[in-house]
Motif scaffolding. Structure first.
Motif: not given
Length: 150
Positions: A31-37, A45-48
């Motif tokens: 799932a894409a998480v807006p705002g994560l760097e 970013p989502a995997c991290t």
């Protein structure tokens, strides 16, 4: 930049943000998480974030539990070996697994990984985390060796 147009010449409706993203390192679709760097080279970013959440409990235990500290180190090394083109990460992983230089090393990164952190997280409700982390680390090493899945 002008907006894309439809075949009748009218502007195309705006596209909704993507709901999923593919990690460039391991290929996991998350799932894409807006705002994560991105905080890890070669990882989305989502995997991290998923990695951090999955090993959080072990990290909390690590200062007072040597077994937990070793598992956190193994997990971090497996993650590095899967997400960076750095051969040093693979050598650290193989040392941690007690493999040394026994397995061959592919000349390029695997295109497909048999196990990712997403698989580890998905199986947490049925398999113990230490078992999952060791299995994942072994799979990463085997993928780098070009070995077929068992």
């Amino acid at each position: 930049m002008t907006p894309a147009s439809q075949t009748d010449g009218s502007p195309a409706p705006p596209q909704p943000p993507s709901l999923v993203s593919r990690c460039p390192g391991c290929g996991a679709v998350l799932a894409a998480v807006p705002g994560l760097e991105a905080r890890h080279p070669g990882a989305s970013p989502a995997c991290t974030r998923l990695f951090d959440v999955t090993v959080r409990g072990l990290r909390d235990e690590a200062p007072s539990d040597l077994r937990a500290a070793n598992l956190v180190e193994l997990a971090g090394t497996a993650y590095d070996a899967q997400h960076t083109p750095d051969a040093a990460a693979l050598h650290r992983l193989r040392d941690a697994l007690g493999e040394g230089a026994r397995r061959p090393v592919r000349s390029s990164r695997p295109e497909l990984w048999r196990t990712t952190i997403a698989d580890v997280a998905a199986d947490l409700d049925v398999v113990d985390l230490p078992v999952l982390l060791r299995s994942w680390a072994q799979a990463v090493s085997a993928d780098w060796a070009g070995e077929a899945p068992a």
